[in-house]
Motif scaffolding. Structure first.
Motif, mmCIF file in Angstrom:
data_model
loop_
_atom_site.group_PDB
_atom_site.id
_atom_site.type_symbol
_atom_site.label_atom_id
_atom_site.label_comp_id
_atom_site.label_asym_id
_atom_site.label_seq_id
_atom_site.Cartn_x
_atom_site.Cartn_y
_atom_site.Cartn_z
ATOM 1 N N ASP A 83 0.861 -1.182 0.000
ATOM 2 C CA ASP A 83 0.000 0.000 0.000
ATOM 3 C C ASP A 83 0.900 1.235 0.000
ATOM 4 O O ASP A 83 1.467 1.596 1.020
ATOM 5 C CB ASP A 83 -0.891 -0.020 1.244
ATOM 6 N N ARG A 84 1.035 1.867 -1.152
ATOM 7 C CA ARG A 84 1.910 3.030 -1.279
ATOM 8 C C ARG A 84 1.414 4.189 -0.418
ATOM 9 O O ARG A 84 2.213 4.990 0.055
ATOM 10 C CB ARG A 84 2.011 3.473 -2.753
ATOM 11 N N THR A 85 0.114 4.277 -0.189
ATOM 12 C CA THR A 85 -0.421 5.345 0.661
ATOM 13 C C THR A 85 0.118 5.187 2.080
ATOM 14 O O THR A 85 0.536 6.156 2.708
ATOM 15 C CB THR A 85 -1.959 5.302 0.688
ATOM 16 N N LEU A 86 0.118 3.960 2.555
ATOM 17 C CA LEU A 86 0.627 3.682 3.898
ATOM 18 C C LEU A 86 2.129 3.935 3.958
ATOM 19 O O LEU A 86 2.634 4.487 4.935
ATOM 20 C CB LEU A 86 0.311 2.232 4.265
ATOM 21 N N ASP A 87 2.847 3.539 2.904
ATOM 22 C CA ASP A 87 4.294 3.776 2.862
ATOM 23 C C ASP A 87 4.606 5.268 2.941
ATOM 24 O O ASP A 87 5.544 5.680 3.610
ATOM 25 C CB ASP A 87 4.893 3.196 1.572
ATOM 26 N N ALA A 88 3.822 6.073 2.261
ATOM 27 C CA ALA A 88 4.049 7.520 2.264
ATOM 28 C C ALA A 88 3.573 8.151 3.571
ATOM 29 O O ALA A 88 4.091 9.188 3.990
ATOM 30 C CB ALA A 88 3.323 8.160 1.080
ATOM 31 N N ALA A 89 2.594 7.525 4.221
ATOM 32 C CA ALA A 89 2.028 8.100 5.441
ATOM 33 C C ALA A 89 2.936 7.907 6.651
ATOM 34 O O ALA A 89 2.912 8.722 7.581
ATOM 35 C CB ALA A 89 0.659 7.484 5.724
ATOM 36 N N PHE A 90 3.731 6.841 6.660
ATOM 37 C CA PHE A 90 4.540 6.562 7.848
ATOM 38 C C PHE A 90 5.483 7.700 8.217
ATOM 39 O O PHE A 90 5.509 8.105 9.385
ATOM 40 C CB PHE A 90 5.318 5.247 7.705
ATOM 41 N N PRO A 91 6.265 8.248 7.280
ATOM 42 C CA PRO A 91 7.162 9.349 7.692
ATOM 43 C C PRO A 91 6.405 10.546 8.269
ATOM 44 O O PRO A 91 6.845 11.148 9.250
ATOM 45 C CB PRO A 91 7.884 9.733 6.400
ATOM 46 N N LEU A 92 5.266 10.846 7.707
ATOM 47 C CA LEU A 92 4.468 11.961 8.226
ATOM 48 C C LEU A 92 3.943 11.630 9.620
ATOM 49 O O LEU A 92 4.034 12.436 10.549
ATOM 50 C CB LEU A 92 3.308 12.255 7.265
ATOM 51 N N PHE A 93 3.418 10.436 9.763
ATOM 52 C CA PHE A 93 2.892 9.979 11.050
ATOM 53 C C PHE A 93 4.004 9.948 12.107
ATOM 54 O O PHE A 93 3.867 10.490 13.196
ATOM 55 C CB PHE A 93 2.284 8.584 10.861
ATOM 56 N N ALA A 94 5.125 9.317 11.748
ATOM 57 C CA ALA A 94 6.226 9.164 12.710
ATOM 58 C C ALA A 94 6.858 10.501 13.067
ATOM 59 O O ALA A 94 7.270 10.710 14.205
ATOM 60 C CB ALA A 94 7.276 8.212 12.147
ATOM 61 N N SER A 95 6.925 11.426 12.115
ATOM 62 C CA SER A 95 7.535 12.727 12.418
ATOM 63 C C SER A 95 6.732 13.469 13.472
ATOM 64 O O SER A 95 7.289 14.152 14.328
ATOM 65 C CB SER A 95 7.694 13.572 11.153
ATOM 66 N N GLY A 96 5.410 13.329 13.418
ATOM 67 C CA GLY A 96 4.567 13.952 14.451
ATOM 68 C C GLY A 96 4.822 13.362 15.816
ATOM 69 O O GLY A 96 4.929 14.080 16.818
ATOM 70 N N LEU A 97 4.953 12.042 15.869
ATOM 71 C CA LEU A 97 5.252 11.386 17.144
ATOM 72 C C LEU A 97 6.649 11.756 17.631
ATOM 73 O O LEU A 97 6.848 12.073 18.795
ATOM 74 C CB LEU A 97 5.174 9.864 16.982
ATOM 75 N N TYR A 98 7.581 11.725 16.703
ATOM 76 C CA TYR A 98 8.992 11.957 17.029
ATOM 77 C C TYR A 98 9.217 13.359 17.586
ATOM 78 O O TYR A 98 9.964 13.550 18.544
ATOM 79 C CB TYR A 98 9.826 11.735 15.759
ATOM 80 N N SER A 99 8.570 14.334 16.998
ATOM 81 C CA SER A 99 8.794 15.718 17.422
ATOM 82 C C SER A 99 8.003 16.095 18.671
ATOM 83 O O SER A 99 8.281 17.111 19.288
ATOM 84 C CB SER A 99 8.437 16.676 16.281
ATOM 85 N N SER A 100 7.046 15.277 19.068
ATOM 86 C CA SER A 100 6.200 15.661 20.194
ATOM 87 C C SER A 100 6.809 15.355 21.556
ATOM 88 O O SER A 100 6.397 15.928 22.555
ATOM 89 C CB SER A 100 4.824 14.997 20.076
ATOM 90 N N VAL A 101 7.782 14.460 21.611
ATOM 91 C CA VAL A 101 8.389 14.105 22.898
ATOM 92 C C VAL A 101 9.895 13.932 22.723
ATOM 93 O O VAL A 101 10.349 13.249 21.817
ATOM 94 C CB VAL A 101 7.788 12.780 23.442
ATOM 95 N N ALA A 102 10.635 14.558 23.618
ATOM 96 C CA ALA A 102 12.096 14.425 23.584
ATOM 97 C C ALA A 102 12.499 13.053 24.124
ATOM 98 O O ALA A 102 11.783 12.451 24.906
ATOM 99 C CB ALA A 102 12.737 15.519 24.425
ATOM 100 N N GLY A 103 13.650 12.583 23.691
ATOM 101 C CA GLY A 103 14.178 11.340 24.239
ATOM 102 C C GLY A 103 13.866 10.107 23.410
ATOM 103 O O GLY A 103 14.315 9.023 23.737
ATOM 104 N N ILE A 104 13.086 10.251 22.344
ATOM 105 C CA ILE A 104 12.805 9.118 21.461
ATOM 106 C C ILE A 104 13.884 9.100 20.390
ATOM 107 O O ILE A 104 14.098 10.087 19.699
ATOM 108 C CB ILE A 104 11.410 9.242 20.799
ATOM 109 N N ARG A 105 14.585 7.994 20.258
ATOM 110 C CA ARG A 105 15.674 7.912 19.280
ATOM 111 C C ARG A 105 15.158 7.626 17.883
ATOM 112 O O ARG A 105 15.577 8.230 16.910
ATOM 113 C CB ARG A 105 16.655 6.836 19.709
ATOM 114 N N ASN A 106 14.252 6.639 17.763
ATOM 115 C CA ASN A 106 13.682 6.320 16.463
ATOM 116 C C ASN A 106 12.445 5.452 16.631
ATOM 117 O O ASN A 106 12.169 4.952 17.723
ATOM 118 C CB ASN A 106 14.706 5.628 15.548
ATOM 119 N N PHE A 107 11.713 5.304 15.534
ATOM 120 C CA PHE A 107 10.573 4.402 15.471
ATOM 121 C C PHE A 107 10.864 3.380 14.393
ATOM 122 O O PHE A 107 11.304 3.739 13.295
ATOM 123 C CB PHE A 107 9.284 5.147 15.094
#
Length: 152
Positions: A83-107
Protein backbone atom coordinates in the motif's frame (compact mmCIF):
# COMPACT_ATOMS: atom_id res chain seq x y z
CA UNK A 1 18.08 34.91 110.02
CA UNK A 2 21.72 35.31 109.29
CA UNK A 3 23.30 36.77 106.20
CA UNK A 4 24.78 33.40 105.28
CA UNK A 5 21.31 31.81 105.40
CA UNK A 6 19.88 34.61 103.24
CA UNK A 7 22.71 34.20 100.75
CA UNK A 8 22.04 30.44 100.69
CA UNK A 9 18.34 31.01 99.98
CA UNK A 10 19.14 33.62 97.30
CA UNK A 11 21.63 31.22 95.73
CA UNK A 12 19.08 28.37 95.79
CA UNK A 13 16.45 30.65 94.23
CA UNK A 14 18.91 31.78 91.54
CA UNK A 15 19.90 28.19 90.77
CA UNK A 16 16.24 27.15 90.60
CA UNK A 17 15.49 30.05 88.25
CA UNK A 18 18.54 29.15 86.12
CA UNK A 19 17.46 25.50 85.91
CA UNK A 20 13.89 26.52 85.01
CA UNK A 21 15.17 28.96 82.35
CA UNK A 22 17.49 26.26 81.00
CA UNK A 23 14.59 23.81 80.76
CA UNK A 24 12.41 26.48 79.12
CA UNK A 25 15.12 27.30 76.54
CA UNK A 26 15.71 23.58 75.89
CA UNK A 27 11.99 23.09 75.32
CA UNK A 28 11.83 26.11 72.99
CA UNK A 29 14.87 24.86 71.06
CA UNK A 30 13.34 21.38 70.78
CA UNK A 31 10.06 22.81 69.45
CA UNK A 32 11.93 25.07 67.00
CA UNK A 33 13.92 22.10 65.67
CA UNK A 34 10.68 20.15 65.23
CA UNK A 35 9.24 23.11 63.33
CA UNK A 36 12.29 23.29 61.06
CA UNK A 37 12.15 19.53 60.40
CA UNK A 38 8.46 19.74 59.53
CA UNK A 39 9.18 22.63 57.16
CA UNK A 40 11.89 20.58 55.47
CA UNK A 41 9.61 17.55 55.24
CA UNK A 42 6.94 19.70 53.62
CA UNK A 43 9.44 21.02 51.06
CA UNK A 44 10.64 17.50 50.24
CA UNK A 45 7.03 16.28 49.98
CA UNK A 46 6.22 19.12 47.59
CA UNK A 47 9.30 18.38 45.48
CA UNK A 48 8.45 14.66 45.37
CA UNK A 49 4.86 15.39 44.33
CA UNK A 50 6.05 17.72 41.59
CA UNK A 51 8.62 15.18 40.37
CA UNK A 52 6.00 12.42 40.46
CA UNK A 53 3.61 14.46 38.33
CA UNK A 54 6.36 15.36 35.85
CA UNK A 55 7.47 11.74 35.57
CA UNK A 56 3.90 10.46 35.23
CA UNK A 57 3.21 12.97 32.45
CA UNK A 58 6.37 11.92 30.60
CA UNK A 59 5.44 8.24 30.90
CA UNK A 60 1.86 8.91 29.75
CA UNK A 61 3.10 10.87 26.73
CA UNK A 62 5.37 8.00 25.74
CA UNK A 63 2.59 5.46 26.26
CA UNK A 64 0.34 7.55 24.03
CA UNK A 65 3.05 7.56 21.38
CA UNK A 66 3.37 3.81 21.63
CA UNK A 67 -0.40 3.40 21.31
CA UNK A 68 -0.32 5.49 18.13
CA UNK A 69 2.56 3.43 16.79
CA UNK A 70 0.67 0.26 17.75
CA UNK A 71 -2.36 1.42 15.75
CA UNK A 72 -0.14 2.10 12.75
CA UNK A 73 1.55 -1.29 13.15
CA UNK A 74 -1.80 -3.07 13.33
CA UNK A 75 -2.84 -1.28 10.13
CA UNK A 76 0.35 -2.48 8.44
CA UNK A 77 -0.21 -6.03 9.71
CA UNK A 78 -3.79 -6.11 8.38
CA UNK A 79 -2.94 -5.06 4.86
CA UNK A 80 -2.64 -7.85 2.35
CA UNK A 81 -0.95 -6.09 -0.57
CA UNK A 82 1.63 -3.30 -0.73
CA UNK A 83 0.00 0.00 0.00
CA UNK A 84 1.91 3.03 -1.28
CA UNK A 85 -0.42 5.34 0.66
CA UNK A 86 0.63 3.68 3.90
CA UNK A 87 4.29 3.78 2.86
CA UNK A 88 4.05 7.52 2.26
CA UNK A 89 2.03 8.10 5.44
CA UNK A 90 4.54 6.56 7.85
CA UNK A 91 7.16 9.35 7.69
CA UNK A 92 4.47 11.96 8.23
CA UNK A 93 2.89 9.98 11.05
CA UNK A 94 6.23 9.16 12.71
CA UNK A 95 7.54 12.73 12.42
CA UNK A 96 4.57 13.95 14.45
CA UNK A 97 5.25 11.39 17.14
CA UNK A 98 8.99 11.96 17.03
CA UNK A 99 8.79 15.72 17.42
CA UNK A 100 6.20 15.66 20.19
CA UNK A 101 8.39 14.10 22.90
CA UNK A 102 12.10 14.43 23.58
CA UNK A 103 14.18 11.34 24.24
CA UNK A 104 12.81 9.12 21.46
CA UNK A 105 15.67 7.91 19.28
CA UNK A 106 13.68 6.32 16.46
CA UNK A 107 10.57 4.40 15.47
CA UNK A 108 10.81 1.06 13.72
CA UNK A 109 7.92 -1.08 12.49
CA UNK A 110 8.98 -4.60 11.51
CA UNK A 111 6.13 -6.61 9.98
CA UNK A 112 7.14 -10.27 9.84
CA UNK A 113 10.34 -9.43 11.72
CA UNK A 114 11.81 -7.26 8.92
CA UNK A 115 12.46 -3.58 9.63
CA UNK A 116 10.26 -1.99 6.96
CA UNK A 117 9.38 1.41 8.40
CA UNK A 118 12.12 3.42 10.09
CA UNK A 119 11.96 7.03 11.24
CA UNK A 120 14.04 9.12 11.11
CA UNK A 121 15.67 7.48 8.14
CA UNK A 122 18.77 9.68 8.39
CA UNK A 123 21.27 7.89 10.63
CA UNK A 124 19.18 4.70 10.66
CA UNK A 125 19.40 3.55 7.02
CA UNK A 126 21.25 0.39 8.04
CA UNK A 127 18.19 -0.72 10.00
CA UNK A 128 15.92 -0.77 6.94
CA UNK A 129 15.49 -4.32 5.68
CA UNK A 130 17.21 -5.88 8.68
CA UNK A 131 15.57 -9.23 9.42
CA UNK A 132 15.28 -9.48 13.18
CA UNK A 133 14.55 -13.20 12.94
CA UNK A 134 18.07 -13.65 11.54
CA UNK A 135 19.73 -11.33 14.05
CA UNK A 136 22.99 -12.63 15.53
CA UNK A 137 21.67 -12.10 19.04
CA UNK A 138 19.52 -15.09 20.14
CA UNK A 139 17.52 -12.95 22.59
CA UNK A 140 16.43 -10.63 19.77
CA UNK A 141 15.31 -13.60 17.68
CA UNK A 142 13.40 -15.03 20.63
CA UNK A 143 11.73 -11.69 21.42
CA UNK A 144 10.65 -11.20 17.79
CA UNK A 145 9.26 -14.74 17.52
CA UNK A 146 7.31 -14.24 20.73
CA UNK A 147 5.99 -10.90 19.49
CA UNK A 148 4.87 -12.44 16.20
CA UNK A 149 3.23 -15.42 17.94
CA UNK A 150 1.41 -13.37 20.55
CA UNK A 151 0.71 -10.31 18.43
CA UNK A 152 2.17 -8.12 21.17
Amino acid sequence: MSIAALRGKALAAALTAAVLLGLLFSFIEFRYREYLLEQERAEVRELLESTTITLANAVHRRISLLQGLKAFTETVALRQAPDRTLDAAFPLFASGLYSSVAGIRNFVVAPGGVNTYVYPLEGNRKAVGHNLLEDKRPQVQEDVRRAIETGR
